[in-house]
Design a protein around this motif. Sequence first.
Motif, PDB file in Angstrom:
ATOM      1  N   TYR A  51      -9.094 -14.421 -12.337  1.00  0.00           N
ATOM      2  CA  TYR A  51      -8.271 -15.522 -12.847  1.00  0.00           C
ATOM      3  C   TYR A  51      -8.989 -16.202 -14.004  1.00  0.00           C
ATOM      4  N   LEU A  52      -8.270 -16.327 -15.139  1.00  0.00           N
ATOM      5  CA  LEU A  52      -8.787 -17.014 -16.323  1.00  0.00           C
ATOM      6  C   LEU A  52      -7.988 -18.285 -16.549  1.00  0.00           C
ATOM      7  N   HIS A  53      -8.654 -19.423 -16.471  1.00  0.00           N
ATOM      8  CA  HIS A  53      -7.960 -20.700 -16.623  1.00  0.00           C
ATOM      9  C   HIS A  53      -7.653 -21.019 -18.083  1.00  0.00           C
ATOM     10  N   GLY A  54      -6.763 -21.961 -18.262  1.00  0.00           N
ATOM     11  CA  GLY A  54      -6.372 -22.389 -19.600  1.00  0.00           C
ATOM     12  C   GLY A  54      -7.109 -23.632 -20.039  1.00  0.00           C
ATOM     13  N   GLY A  85      -5.782 -19.125 -20.996  1.00  0.00           N
ATOM     14  CA  GLY A  85      -6.416 -18.007 -20.297  1.00  0.00           C
ATOM     15  C   GLY A  85      -5.717 -16.695 -20.567  1.00  0.00           C
ATOM     16  N   GLY A  86      -4.411 -16.750 -20.862  1.00  0.00           N
ATOM     17  CA  GLY A  86      -3.687 -15.545 -21.255  1.00  0.00           C
ATOM     18  C   GLY A  86      -4.131 -15.041 -22.613  1.00  0.00           C
ATOM     19  N   TYR A  87      -4.361 -15.958 -23.529  1.00  0.00           N
ATOM     20  CA  TYR A  87      -4.889 -15.592 -24.848  1.00  0.00           C
ATOM     21  C   TYR A  87      -6.235 -14.895 -24.689  1.00  0.00           C
ATOM     22  N   LEU A  88      -7.076 -15.493 -23.867  1.00  0.00           N
ATOM     23  CA  LEU A  88      -8.408 -14.927 -23.625  1.00  0.00           C
ATOM     24  C   LEU A  88      -8.300 -13.567 -22.938  1.00  0.00           C
ATOM     25  N   GLY A  89      -7.377 -13.443 -21.976  1.00  0.00           N
ATOM     26  CA  GLY A  89      -7.191 -12.175 -21.281  1.00  0.00           C
ATOM     27  C   GLY A  89      -6.696 -11.071 -22.188  1.00  0.00           C
ATOM     28  N   ALA A  90      -5.817 -11.411 -23.115  1.00  0.00           N
ATOM     29  CA  ALA A  90      -5.316 -10.416 -24.069  1.00  0.00           C
ATOM     30  C   ALA A  90      -6.432  -9.937 -24.992  1.00  0.00           C
ATOM     31  N   LEU A  91      -7.252 -10.858 -25.457  1.00  0.00           N
ATOM     32  CA  LEU A  91      -8.401 -10.475 -26.286  1.00  0.00           C
ATOM     33  C   LEU A  91      -9.334  -9.543 -25.521  1.00  0.00           C
ATOM     34  N   TYR A  92      -9.606  -9.907 -24.282  1.00  0.00           N
ATOM     35  CA  TYR A  92     -10.502  -9.107 -23.450  1.00  0.00           C
ATOM     36  C   TYR A  92      -9.938  -7.709 -23.229  1.00  0.00           C
ATOM     37  N   ALA A  93      -8.636  -7.626 -22.947  1.00  0.00           N
ATOM     38  CA  ALA A  93      -8.012  -6.326 -22.709  1.00  0.00           C
ATOM     39  C   ALA A  93      -8.072  -5.435 -23.941  1.00  0.00           C
ATOM     40  N   LYS A 153      -4.430  -3.929 -14.951  1.00  0.00           N
ATOM     41  CA  LYS A 153      -3.139  -4.548 -15.243  1.00  0.00           C
ATOM     42  C   LYS A 153      -3.377  -5.968 -15.742  1.00  0.00           C
ATOM     43  N   LEU A 154      -2.386  -6.477 -16.461  1.00  0.00           N
ATOM     44  CA  LEU A 154      -2.446  -7.837 -16.967  1.00  0.00           C
ATOM     45  C   LEU A 154      -1.305  -8.660 -16.368  1.00  0.00           C
ATOM     46  N   ILE A 155      -1.613  -9.880 -15.983  1.00  0.00           N
ATOM     47  CA  ILE A 155      -0.603 -10.834 -15.534  1.00  0.00           C
ATOM     48  C   ILE A 155      -0.817 -12.109 -16.331  1.00  0.00           C
ATOM     49  N   PHE A 156       0.236 -12.570 -16.994  1.00  0.00           N
ATOM     50  CA  PHE A 156       0.116 -13.775 -17.804  1.00  0.00           C
ATOM     51  C   PHE A 156       1.089 -14.835 -17.306  1.00  0.00           C
ATOM     52  N   GLU A 157       0.548 -15.963 -16.888  1.00  0.00           N
ATOM     53  CA  GLU A 157       1.341 -17.092 -16.411  1.00  0.00           C
ATOM     54  C   GLU A 157       1.493 -18.098 -17.554  1.00  0.00           C
ATOM     55  N   ASN A 158       2.690 -18.139 -18.131  1.00  0.00           N
ATOM     56  CA  ASN A 158       2.978 -19.086 -19.212  1.00  0.00           C
ATOM     57  C   ASN A 158       1.857 -19.104 -20.252  1.00  0.00           C
ATOM     58  N   ALA A 159       1.533 -17.917 -20.746  1.00  0.00           N
ATOM     59  CA  ALA A 159       0.421 -17.765 -21.678  1.00  0.00           C
ATOM     60  C   ALA A 159       0.847 -18.114 -23.105  1.00  0.00           C
ATOM     61  N   THR A 160      -0.133 -18.411 -23.919  1.00  0.00           N
ATOM     62  CA  THR A 160       0.076 -18.485 -25.357  1.00  0.00           C
ATOM     63  C   THR A 160      -0.624 -17.291 -26.005  1.00  0.00           C
ATOM     64  N   PHE A 161       0.080 -16.641 -26.916  1.00  0.00           N
ATOM     65  CA  PHE A 161      -0.503 -15.560 -27.716  1.00  0.00           C
ATOM     66  C   PHE A 161      -0.520 -15.961 -29.198  1.00  0.00           C
ATOM     67  N   HIS A 162       0.076 -17.106 -29.475  1.00  0.00           N
ATOM     68  CA  HIS A 162       0.176 -17.636 -30.838  1.00  0.00           C
ATOM     69  C   HIS A 162       0.294 -19.148 -30.676  1.00  0.00           C
ATOM     70  N   LEU A 163      -0.841 -19.838 -30.840  1.00  0.00           N
ATOM     71  CA  LEU A 163      -0.872 -21.264 -30.546  1.00  0.00           C
ATOM     72  C   LEU A 163       0.108 -22.050 -31.419  1.00  0.00           C
ATOM     73  N   GLY A 164       0.322 -21.591 -32.645  1.00  0.00           N
ATOM     74  CA  GLY A 164       1.262 -22.281 -33.523  1.00  0.00           C
ATOM     75  C   GLY A 164       2.681 -22.254 -32.971  1.00  0.00           C
TER      76      GLY A 164
END
Length: 289
Positions: free
Chosen positions: A16-19, A91-99, A108-119
């Motif tokens: 689990y990666l926190h936000g 934490g989703g942003y961080l998880g995507a970078l890590y992947a 596998k990846l699970i993203f809970e209300n993640a941001t991939f583009h902060l803007g």
Amino acid sequence: MFVEDVGNKAVPPLLYLHGGPGTGSYDFVVFQKELLADKVRLIAVDQRGVLRSPQIKDNNEFGLHDLVTDIEEIKQSLGISSWSVLGHSFGGYLGALYANLYPSSVDKLIFENATFHLGLSERSLLQGATMEYSKLGKRDMAKACLDLAFSSPSKSASELWLEFTELTNGLDEHRNSLYVHAIDKDFFEQLVEQSPLSSEEWSKAGTHQQKLFDEGKVFDSLLGSIPTQSTLLLKGRFDYVMSLDQIHAYITGNPKTDVIVFDNSGHFPHAEEPQKFASEVIRYVHDEM
């Protein structure tokens, strides 16, 4: 760093990666530990400089890449060859970078209300702030939020962040309405008060966050480099952070993506609909790829 490793060691590991940046993993473990522990090996980390991990000092070198390499080092130190990753919000942003950087480490990846583009998340949140100010009868503030939400696409995410923060701070006690739907809007503050952790531990993340924002890499969009691993997007119906344009871009970039909507949740399905959240996570982790 503080690492909480709970559950049966014989079942699939889930990181689990926190936000935040800088929220810490305490709230997730409170709401999900008992629900997940029999079916997944839950590993929850307070990222470098956050909560129960040692504080980052002003003169310490620290940036986004450090958080990514920390994840891989934790995996290796636990003797895990690969794991699934669950990232909430930032934490989703961080998880995507890590992947992307360590693809063989991620099942596998699970993203809970993640941001991939902060803007894009900021623009979506500004639309939510427009609604909240309108409810309060503050027309000028509502218009200011809406104008910024639809301002020039050339405006940088870092510029948006500063203006978004200033505008939404004006919501005062109503600001939590941007993030929480189904439970007490102040649930997180109540959790902090009731926790055994000190006020110093809860407040130390300011340096972590400020250094990331000063570095600026967190404002880069990941939508041009979507991870290839099978992904589950967990979307709160009343969440503004994982906006629909980001969901569309992710699915377009990775057809091995499923979406689950939580009809009675905002930004925190793991706390707002904990039973359903745990069921969906367990099902996905155990499904054959």
